[in-house]
Design an enzyme around this catalytic site. Structure first.
Site, mmCIF file in Angstrom:
data_model
loop_
_atom_site.group_PDB
_atom_site.id
_atom_site.type_symbol
_atom_site.label_atom_id
_atom_site.label_comp_id
_atom_site.label_asym_id
_atom_site.label_seq_id
_atom_site.Cartn_x
_atom_site.Cartn_y
_atom_site.Cartn_z
ATOM 1 N N HIS A 77 1.043 -1.411 -0.065
ATOM 2 C CA HIS A 77 0.283 -0.418 -0.160
ATOM 3 C C HIS A 77 0.500 1.538 0.507
ATOM 4 C CE1 HIS A 77 -3.841 -2.129 1.051
ATOM 5 N NE2 HIS A 77 -3.005 -3.110 1.356
ATOM 6 N N ASN A 128 -9.871 -2.486 3.030
ATOM 7 C CA ASN A 128 -9.682 -2.379 1.636
ATOM 8 C C ASN A 128 -11.768 -2.119 1.020
ATOM 9 O OD1 ASN A 128 -7.051 -3.105 1.033
ATOM 10 N ND2 ASN A 128 -7.746 -5.411 1.329
HETATM 11 FE FE1 HDD Z 1 -2.141 -4.730 5.712
HETATM 12 C C1 HDD Z 1 -1.069 -1.569 5.201
HETATM 13 C C2 HDD Z 1 -5.339 -3.337 4.122
HETATM 14 C C3 HDD Z 1 -3.453 -8.113 5.446
HETATM 15 C C4 HDD Z 1 0.042 -5.772 7.005
HETATM 16 N N1 HDD Z 1 -3.259 -2.644 5.058
HETATM 17 C C5 HDD Z 1 -2.329 -1.859 4.973
HETATM 18 C C6 HDD Z 1 -2.388 -1.059 4.331
HETATM 19 C C7 HDD Z 1 -4.448 -0.950 3.923
HETATM 20 C C8 HDD Z 1 -3.905 -2.689 4.731
HETATM 21 C C9 HDD Z 1 -5.560 -0.385 3.451
HETATM 22 C C10 HDD Z 1 -2.083 0.623 3.904
HETATM 23 C C11 HDD Z 1 -2.670 1.172 5.013
HETATM 24 C C12 HDD Z 1 -2.425 3.028 4.579
HETATM 25 O O1 HDD Z 1 -2.860 3.405 3.931
HETATM 26 O O2 HDD Z 1 -1.389 3.386 5.853
HETATM 27 N N2 HDD Z 1 -4.310 -5.625 4.961
HETATM 28 C C13 HDD Z 1 -5.208 -4.782 4.325
HETATM 29 C C14 HDD Z 1 -6.503 -5.319 4.329
HETATM 30 C C15 HDD Z 1 -5.713 -6.525 5.081
HETATM 31 C C16 HDD Z 1 -4.601 -7.093 5.046
HETATM 32 C C17 HDD Z 1 -7.759 -5.065 4.156
HETATM 33 C C18 HDD Z 1 -6.874 -8.353 4.677
HETATM 34 C C19 HDD Z 1 -7.847 -8.665 5.224
HETATM 35 N N3 HDD Z 1 -1.519 -6.888 5.939
HETATM 36 C C20 HDD Z 1 -2.425 -7.855 6.152
HETATM 37 C C21 HDD Z 1 -1.871 -9.070 7.213
HETATM 38 C C22 HDD Z 1 -0.609 -8.443 6.709
HETATM 39 C C23 HDD Z 1 -0.253 -6.554 6.926
HETATM 40 C C24 HDD Z 1 -2.492 -10.094 6.394
HETATM 41 C C25 HDD Z 1 0.710 -8.896 8.065
HETATM 42 C C26 HDD Z 1 0.502 -9.632 8.851
HETATM 43 N N4 HDD Z 1 -0.701 -4.104 5.895
HETATM 44 C C27 HDD Z 1 0.519 -4.588 6.755
HETATM 45 C C28 HDD Z 1 1.649 -3.955 7.650
HETATM 46 C C29 HDD Z 1 1.191 -2.662 6.373
HETATM 47 C C30 HDD Z 1 -0.259 -2.329 5.635
HETATM 48 C C31 HDD Z 1 3.600 -4.147 6.271
HETATM 49 C C32 HDD Z 1 2.016 -1.533 5.583
HETATM 50 C C33 HDD Z 1 1.626 -0.399 5.663
HETATM 51 C C34 HDD Z 1 1.556 -0.330 6.979
HETATM 52 O O3 HDD Z 1 0.929 -1.847 7.667
HETATM 53 O O4 HDD Z 1 1.036 0.828 7.795
HETATM 54 O O5 HDD Z 1 2.358 -3.664 8.249
#
Ligand code: HDD
Length: 715
Positions: A93, A166
């Site tokens: 993202h 999402n």
């Molecule tokens: Fe995630 C970012 C949505 C599963 C680990 N995720 C991130 C963002 C969104 C989502 C919208 C951007 C947030 C922003 O604008 O700063 N992610 C989802 C959704 C998931 C999902 C709807 C399933 C239901 N994500 C998911 C899993 C993991 C992550 C299973 C790790 C185990 N996601 C992350 C992250 C991020 C992220 C690596 C990258 C930047 C952040 O978190 O702040 O931790």
């Protein structure tokens, strides 16, 4: 553009200042906002005024440049600050756009939750929303085929509550431990870092085949949901199952929904592909412009509640993030509305530094044992440490609007100054004591857990195809044909036959016709029989057609739709003005496009009109609709390939097109297909979304009639 919309902008300005003066978060951020003006002198970071920031101090004579001196602390500071401007982009993202807004509850959900934000209808809660693509890096294009992030931070009176969702209600995997795999497979391949921001490659599809649980989600991602027309026209889903607890301590499971009042709309693929090159910032600009113009995007907020005693009633596990809760089983209850009404002041300190955590919940809202959510609760907090540092919650965009006090101290870039003797609890002065539930503390739900420690997925989690079939069965024929084309496009970009042949095999588990249509395009053996039998069931709320304004019980609207008005020397001024006026009055954003940005002369002379853009500067892809007034310019425009292309391409992308007077001929020539009807009189004719009136002379009622048809055609 500015002159066209001046009135609207002024109105928007008044509205924004009204909203913002009562917005606790934007008021809170003011203490960090310093606006430079022409009377603000330029200084170094240590506050000393500067007279020259262009020339490095050097030992030079009048006519010969000499060596630069290390002594120049101003030059060193400037270069050093620049060298360290970048922070790590989000691991997923990375590309996004954000805005401020407000959340208003219109029905209390006190029966299911004690959370003030969901039961106090007198409150207006400030929010910040960040939209994003998933796979692309920070500089990638907006309109690629991908899932879109929909992350909302509610600055509630009880602390920050984040829904990190999402635009698609399900996810690729059931367990957070698989997240690095699904993301590595989707991101550019490790040997050559190709492709950028695309799922159209071997590794992505290899993963999809090998992880049957991803089947449901890839069907959604390949549907039109993967190429939204606008961030403003997408749904948002919390995806994971959370819990709500009411004042009596009764717990329910919940899923969160946001539904746009503009309806859900998408590009056609050719449009999205072209825009990725023609205007990589399309979605960003679309959001910014709409808010700037006062067309504030709005979503209805809904909850889908499952009482604890019903949790085992379904043939899917309610904790499985690869499953939707069909609305027939658990209806969505709309209880509030979220509106975005202020653009960011600065991208980096707001949109880039905002940090969301699924673990940020407030009293009355809790987690479930959803194994994806449990892992997410660890990951978001952790990632902010490498992105922003340990004191990231102190950054202006992240700090709550309610008081924060605890014994956390120090760390890099600590801002907050906490006077006094005590940085521990208990302390002899009873300073900053913990409080009770009745005083507003978050108290965990006392859940009884009796279990064995083991690595497994329970039985219902092992079923992966039923809802993929449900989704396919529930979408319209048009959506099915787009989905077939999308999968065929993606697999065409996979050059390993193992990948595309296996994927065709997988599609047989959903629908044989789909598998055959894809095989025909991408090659490999033609499948002969259905894999798993299709159950034939359908559900509402899966097709995009369930979310048009009409389906939502709202009037179809052209508010904020971009309309290109094409003119050349000799155009009919009264038709031009009548239609432009009517479009503006209906809330659309009309832009005049001419051969040049110099004044274009109307028929009969008079003052020329200065277009907003010229034919080569823009493309039809950047607009929702085209209108061409009549006039003698048509004989010239008909001979111009670019103009004919504008009209033909817009028609190919199923856009509403309007023509009056002589312009009907141009449209006829550019997009005339057999069986298409064109007006030969002042009667207004709508055929395939092309609205014509050849003998118009622009009466107010016929313009009105035409606009109504355009609204119908567009929705
Ligand atoms: Fe995630 C970012 C949505 C599963 C680990 N995720 C991130 C963002 C969104 C989502 C919208 C951007 C947030 C922003 O604008 O700063 N992610 C989802 C959704 C998931 C999902 C709807 C399933 C239901 N994500 C998911 C899993 C993991 C992550 C299973 C790790 C185990 N996601 C992350 C992250 C991020 C992220 C690596 C990258 C930047 C952040 O978190 O702040 O931790």
């Amino acid at each position: 553009m500015q002159s066209v919309m001046k009135g609207t902008v002024e109105k928007a300005g008044e509205a924004i200042s009204g909203i913002m003066s009562s917005n606790k978060k934007t008021a809170d951020m003011k203490m960090n906002i310093v606006e430079p003006t022409s009377s603000t002198p330029l200084t170094s970071d240590f506050g000393v005024k500067q007279h020259d920031t262009d020339n490095w101090l050097s030992a030079s004579t009048g006519d010969r440049q000499g060596p630069a001196l290390l002594e120049d602390n101003f030059a060193r500071e400037k270069i050093m600050k620049f060298d360290h401007e970048r922070i790590p982009e989000r691991v997923v993202h990375a590309r996004g756009a954000g805005a401020f807004g407000t959340f208003k509850l219109y029905e209390s959900a006190a029966d299911v939750t004690s959370a003030g934000v969901l039961n106090d209808t007198s409150r207006t809660t400030p929010v910040f929303l960040r939209f994003s693509t998933v796979l692309g890096s920070r500089g990638s294009a907006d309109t690629v085929r991908d899932v879109r992030g929909f992350a909302v931070k509610f600055y509630t009176d009880e602390g920050n509550w984040d829904i990190v969702g999402n635009d698609i209600p399900v996810f690729f995997i059931q367990d957070a431990m698989k997240f690095p795999d699904v993301i590595h497979a989707g991101k550019p391949e490790p040997d050559n870092e190709v492709p950028t921001a695309q799922s159209a490659h071997n590794n992505f599809w290899d993963f999809q085949y090998l992880h049957t649980e991803a089947t449901h989600m890839f069907m959604w991602a390949m549907s039109d949901r993967g190429i939204p027309r606008s961030y403003r026209m997408m749904q948002g889903f919390g995806v994971n199952t959370f819990t709500l607890v009411n004042a009596d301590g009764k717990r329910s499971f919940v899923k969160f929904h946001f539904t746009p009042t503009l309806g859900v709309h998408s590009f056609v693929w050719d449009e999205a592909l072209k825009l990725a090159g023609q205007d990589p910032d399309f979605h960003r600009k679309d959001l910014y412009t709409a808010i700037d113009m006062g067309a504030f995007p709005t979503w209805k907020f809904g909850i889908q509640v499952c009482p604890e005693e019903r949790q085992d009633d379904f043939d899917f596990d309610i904790l499985d993030a690869t499953k939707v809760w069909p609305e027939e089983l658990l209806p969505v209850r709309y209880i509030g509305e979220m509106q975005l009404n202020k653009n960011v002041d600065e991208y980096f300190t707001q949109t880039e530094q905002v940090a969301f955590c699924t673990s940020h919940v407030v009293p009355g809202i809790g987690f479930s044992d959803d194994p994806l959510l449990q892992g997410r609760n660890f990951s978001y907090f952790d990632t902010q440490l490498s992105r922003l540092g340990v004191n990231w919650q102190e950054l202006p965009i992240n700090r709550p609007v309610c008081p924060v006090m605890n014994n956390h101290r120090d760390g890099a870039l600590r801002h907050k100054i906490t006077p006094g003797k005590y940085n521990y609890w208990p302390n002899r002065g009873s300073v900053a004591p913990p409080v009770t539930k009745s005083e507003g503390a978050y108290v965990d739900y006392p859940e009884k857990v009796v279990a064995m420690k083991q690595r497994l997925k329970t039985v219902k989690f092992q079923e992966h195809f039923s809802q993929a079939q449900l989704f396919y069965n529930s979408i319209s024929e048009v959506e099915k044909s787009h989905l077939t084309a999308a999968i065929s496009f993606e697999l065409d970009h996979c050059d390993d036959p193992v990948v595309y042949e296996r994927m065709v095999e997988r599609l047989c588990d959903i629908d044989l016709g789909l598998a055959q249509a894809v095989a025909e395009q991408v090659g490999g053996p033609m499948p002969k029989k259905q894999g798993r039998p299709n159950h034939g069931l359908t559900a509402k709320g899966l097709s995009q057609f369930d979310f048009t304004p009409e389906a939502l019980g709202l009037e179809p609207t052209i508010v904020s739709r971009m309309v290109a008005i094409i003119i050349g020397d000799g155009f009919n001024l009264s038709e031009y003005e009548a239609v432009k006026g009517a479009l503006t009055a209906a809330g659309a954003f009309p832009f005049t496009i001419g051969p040049k940005r110099q004044p274009v002369m109307p028929a009969g002379g008079g003052k020329g009109v200065s277009p907003d853009h010229h034919f080569e500067g823009m493309r039809s892809t950047m607009f929702d609709s085209i209108y061409i007034p009549g006039g003698s310019h048509i004989s010239t425009l008909k001979k111009q390939g670019r103009v004919v292309h504008w009209v033909r391409e817009a028609f190919g992308h199923c856009k509403a097109i309007g023509a009056t007077g002589e312009a009907v001929e141009l449209v006829q020539m550019a997009c005339g297909i057999e069986g298409m009807q064109f007006s030969t009189s002042s009667e207004v004719v709508d055929s395939y979304g092309v609205v014509t009136a050849s003998g118009l002379g622009a009466s107010a009622s016929s313009v009105e009639e035409g606009l109504k048809m355009i609204k119908g055609a567009k929705s």
